[in-house]
Design an enzyme around this catalytic site. Sequence first.
Site, PDB file in Angstrom:
ATOM      1  N   LYS A 196       8.051   9.224 -11.367  1.00 33.17           N
ATOM      2  CA  LYS A 196       8.329  10.658 -11.297  1.00 33.17           C
ATOM      3  C   LYS A 196       8.397  11.229 -12.703  1.00 33.17           C
ATOM      4  O   LYS A 196       8.963  10.596 -13.606  1.00 33.17           O
ATOM      5  CB  LYS A 196       9.660  10.906 -10.581  1.00 33.17           C
ATOM      6  CG  LYS A 196       9.696  10.400  -9.139  1.00 33.17           C
ATOM      7  CD  LYS A 196       8.996  11.354  -8.204  1.00 33.17           C
ATOM      8  CE  LYS A 196       9.133  10.873  -6.754  1.00 33.17           C
ATOM      9  NZ  LYS A 196       8.402  11.762  -5.826  1.00 33.17           N
ATOM     10  N   ASP A 224       4.012  11.620 -11.025  1.00 33.33           N
ATOM     11  CA  ASP A 224       4.203  12.565  -9.914  1.00 33.33           C
ATOM     12  C   ASP A 224       5.154  13.664 -10.358  1.00 33.33           C
ATOM     13  O   ASP A 224       6.302  13.392 -10.691  1.00 33.33           O
ATOM     14  CB  ASP A 224       4.793  11.794  -8.724  1.00 33.33           C
ATOM     15  CG  ASP A 224       5.048  12.679  -7.500  1.00 33.33           C
ATOM     16  OD1 ASP A 224       4.828  13.906  -7.568  1.00 33.33           O
ATOM     17  OD2 ASP A 224       5.475  12.124  -6.462  1.00 33.33           O
ATOM     18  N   GLU A 250       0.101  13.526  -9.819  1.00 33.92           N
ATOM     19  CA  GLU A 250       0.305  13.921  -8.422  1.00 33.92           C
ATOM     20  C   GLU A 250       1.128  15.206  -8.361  1.00 33.92           C
ATOM     21  O   GLU A 250       2.098  15.360  -9.101  1.00 33.92           O
ATOM     22  CB  GLU A 250       1.049  12.786  -7.713  1.00 33.92           C
ATOM     23  CG  GLU A 250       1.414  13.066  -6.282  1.00 33.92           C
ATOM     24  CD  GLU A 250       1.922  11.805  -5.595  1.00 33.92           C
ATOM     25  OE1 GLU A 250       1.432  10.695  -5.933  1.00 33.92           O
ATOM     26  OE2 GLU A 250       2.803  11.915  -4.717  1.00 33.92           O
ATOM     27  N   GLU A 277       0.627  15.827  -0.024  1.00 36.20           N
ATOM     28  CA  GLU A 277       1.756  15.540   0.861  1.00 36.20           C
ATOM     29  C   GLU A 277       2.317  16.819   1.468  1.00 36.20           C
ATOM     30  O   GLU A 277       2.922  16.776   2.527  1.00 36.20           O
ATOM     31  CB  GLU A 277       2.855  14.759   0.143  1.00 36.20           C
ATOM     32  CG  GLU A 277       3.620  15.539  -0.889  1.00 36.20           C
ATOM     33  CD  GLU A 277       4.784  14.752  -1.470  1.00 36.20           C
ATOM     34  OE1 GLU A 277       4.541  13.935  -2.368  1.00 36.20           O
ATOM     35  OE2 GLU A 277       5.931  14.954  -1.031  1.00 36.20           O
ATOM     36  N   ASP A 300      -0.435  13.335   4.686  1.00 33.92           N
ATOM     37  CA  ASP A 300       0.898  12.970   5.145  1.00 33.92           C
ATOM     38  C   ASP A 300       0.869  12.932   6.671  1.00 33.92           C
ATOM     39  O   ASP A 300       0.183  13.732   7.310  1.00 33.92           O
ATOM     40  CB  ASP A 300       1.899  14.023   4.655  1.00 33.92           C
ATOM     41  CG  ASP A 300       3.318  13.732   5.102  1.00 33.92           C
ATOM     42  OD1 ASP A 300       4.058  13.112   4.322  1.00 33.92           O
ATOM     43  OD2 ASP A 300       3.691  14.114   6.230  1.00 33.92           O
ATOM     44  N   HIS A 327       0.405   9.692   1.496  1.00 33.44           N
ATOM     45  CA  HIS A 327       1.798   9.831   1.095  1.00 33.44           C
ATOM     46  C   HIS A 327       2.686   9.107   2.097  1.00 33.44           C
ATOM     47  O   HIS A 327       2.439   9.156   3.303  1.00 33.44           O
ATOM     48  CB  HIS A 327       2.164  11.322   1.078  1.00 33.44           C
ATOM     49  CG  HIS A 327       3.632  11.598   0.913  1.00 33.44           C
ATOM     50  ND1 HIS A 327       4.426  12.096   1.929  1.00 33.44           N
ATOM     51  CD2 HIS A 327       4.441  11.439  -0.152  1.00 33.44           C
ATOM     52  CE1 HIS A 327       5.660  12.249   1.492  1.00 33.44           C
ATOM     53  NE2 HIS A 327       5.700  11.863   0.234  1.00 33.44           N
TER      54      HIS A 327
END
Lengths: 411, 411
Positions: A196, A224, A250, A277, A300, A327
């Site tokens: 992240k 991400d 992402e 996602e 997703d 995802h």
Amino acid sequence: MNPDPDYSAAYLTICTDTEDPADAGTSLVFTIGRGNDVQSAAIRALEPHVIGRDVEEVLADLGGMQKELDGDSQLRWLGPETGVMAMAIGAVVNALWDLRARREGRPLWLTLAMLDPEEILDLVDFRYLTDALTREEAREILQHGAEGREERIAAVRAHGVPAYTTTPGWLGYSDEKLRRLLREARDDGFEMVKLKVGADVDDDVRRLALARAEMGEGFPIAVDANQRWDVAEAIEWLNRLAPHDPYWIEEPTFPGDVLAHAAIRRGVGPLQVATGEQGANRIVFKQLLQAGAIDVLQLDATRVAGIGENVANLLLAAKFGVPVCPHAGGVGLCEMVQHLAFFDAVAIGGEDPRRRIEFVDHLHEHFEVPVRVERGAYRAPEEPGGGARMLEASVRDHEFPGGVVWSGEPA
Amino acid sequence: MNPDPDYSAAYLTICTDTEDPADAGTSLVFTIGRGNDVQSAAIRALEPHVIGRDVEEVLADLGGMQKELDGDSQLRWLGPETGVMAMAIGAVVNALWDLRARREGRPLWLTLAMLDPEEILDLVDFRYLTDALTREEAREILQHGAEGREERIAAVRAHGVPAYTTTPGWLGYSDEKLRRLLREARDDGFEMVKLKVGADVDDDVRRLALARAEMGEGFPIAVDANQRWDVAEAIEWLNRLAPHDPYWIEEPTFPGDVLAHAAIRRGVGPLQVATGEQGANRIVFKQLLQAGAIDVLQLDATRVAGIGENVANLLLAAKFGVPVCPHAGGVGLCEMVQHLAFFDAVAIGGEDPRRRIEFVDHLHEHFEVPVRVERGAYRAPEEPGGGARMLEASVRDHEFPGGVVWSGEPA
């Protein structure tokens, strides 16, 4: 962007009037807290389309059912084909697919993979797609995918579909913990990890450099940003990370901002851009692909209007030559989305070394058929159904607001 | 596309603890039937942000309130910034604006017009906008708009804002009725009308030809397809209509399909393309403008996350030089959206002969301050508030499911 998630799910069971209580279809919509009530209300609004219908007729034409739900004009007004109502339709459609797969005694991915191309085409609503993908073009993709199907079924059963793990990458871990989790991921056989980013650029540079040092040159380390940036900020931030070779970025910005993703991709290439996602529907994905905005499509299991909508997304990705890396995480998303990835590998995208399913090792113990991830790959589920059914005790204890976990007493 | 509308609204009143029962803010979200329950559940999910708060503090920073609601991460998950939750946020924000205007004793348009540029800027969430519109660029637009403000206030009070009418144009009217309604529209002073199209191309050609003959060359006759087409079909259909000179094509395809609108506009130019009544948020409008996809931006009073979001839409339109012609009709949309158009005319877009507000002569009798449309123009409302408050008897009789109109007995 999601500072206080309270992992939740709107959980749907569609029962039949047969004597077998297990003759039911289950699905869920993953949420992160209070919105769960709103999501549940939306699912209930679809009851008139489902209750009292002939089970076999409905299960024989689930594409038709999905189009009926999408076409309910009074409810469509609330979207259209987007957000709460799309997810509610997805809950109903996915529960019916679960029921159909159970009745066939197959895992959902195999139920889907055994359909012939025309049956798969009937699942897709081509409205609003034809400037990028016509039914005829989709048929060609599927006919190509039907060749060698049995061999690919055997191959995915033997080797699974590769996973990547987000477990090491959450913000707020100490450097020591990050290093340890990265080593564990590699030792567990994962060939890709994700961090992240987006809270503090200096911290992100440091963590990515540390991860790069730990995993070595060339090891895929995705990052991400969970929608944190505008275009210029994304490019600037990612240029700071570039020396440490991130594998993909992402969700750099708003999930429906096609043009911003395209601008960011132009600004950070060859760094790959991934999103999806929170992609609302096939029309968002169509545009992302038309605009050359993404290198990786991340569908997703519970964000769009069900299996048929995700089949459209898989076909669009195949048309544009973009891999689908689903995802997962949340509540049951790994259990559900793996079926789409295995189906993709067998019948649409075929063998593609770029395909990887996200894996987060969290909450699997509540599911009747928890995912099996071994040596860095999802193993093909063989049990009947679509993966969403939870253990009875888990549902009972966690149901809001009556379950024991909400009472403050020990469960 | 909307074959069975049952005009409805989620109706919200935010009360205060003062002794005056009229010291309350009102808004609504227009729906077309059963989805109203879902919309109401979404509004209730926002209660914790509102109940018990200090009224004056909240009213002094309504931009902050809107950002707080948009930023509720657990609820944002259901959108993001789109559909049911965005409309719910809009309901809360718009009710608070109604209350603020009432306390000032002003119509909402004037409350907004009397803000200074910095206060208006504080209403806008510039996140995800800065690749097209920065705060600094918006400031320039507003500073320009502040010059001559008093004169423009006087001008809109004297002349109103032009309207156009959709009353003649619904599908299914006989040719005789169509002709009669067109004549009446012209006699009432409307300088533009709109016809619904998209069910049958031959019928559309015939009706448009008939309308053209009735109204004469050069009279603006827009057509509205309510999202029925894909790109190729839209271009083909519109080329059939082109000889009869339609003024704009409204909602040719899916409202969030930016690239399709751009492709259609390229394919049918110089015919103008209009959309927006189901545009989910400022990010959709930003992209439509960036892509050169629209000639006319049709914002709606209850589709997006409130006044601040629509101020963003007005500023974006001004930046790109596109006129804003608000969508209206439904339940109370005329009463509400006129405030945005008058505000636009005074403080953002300025005098623009292309600006016209839709008018449908329907359900105004239920509102405390029904719109006044005279000689083809909306007259400036002077009564305090934002326009959504209904008569007590109307609310009482129509409330679902207890109101008398639902009992089957005469009201």
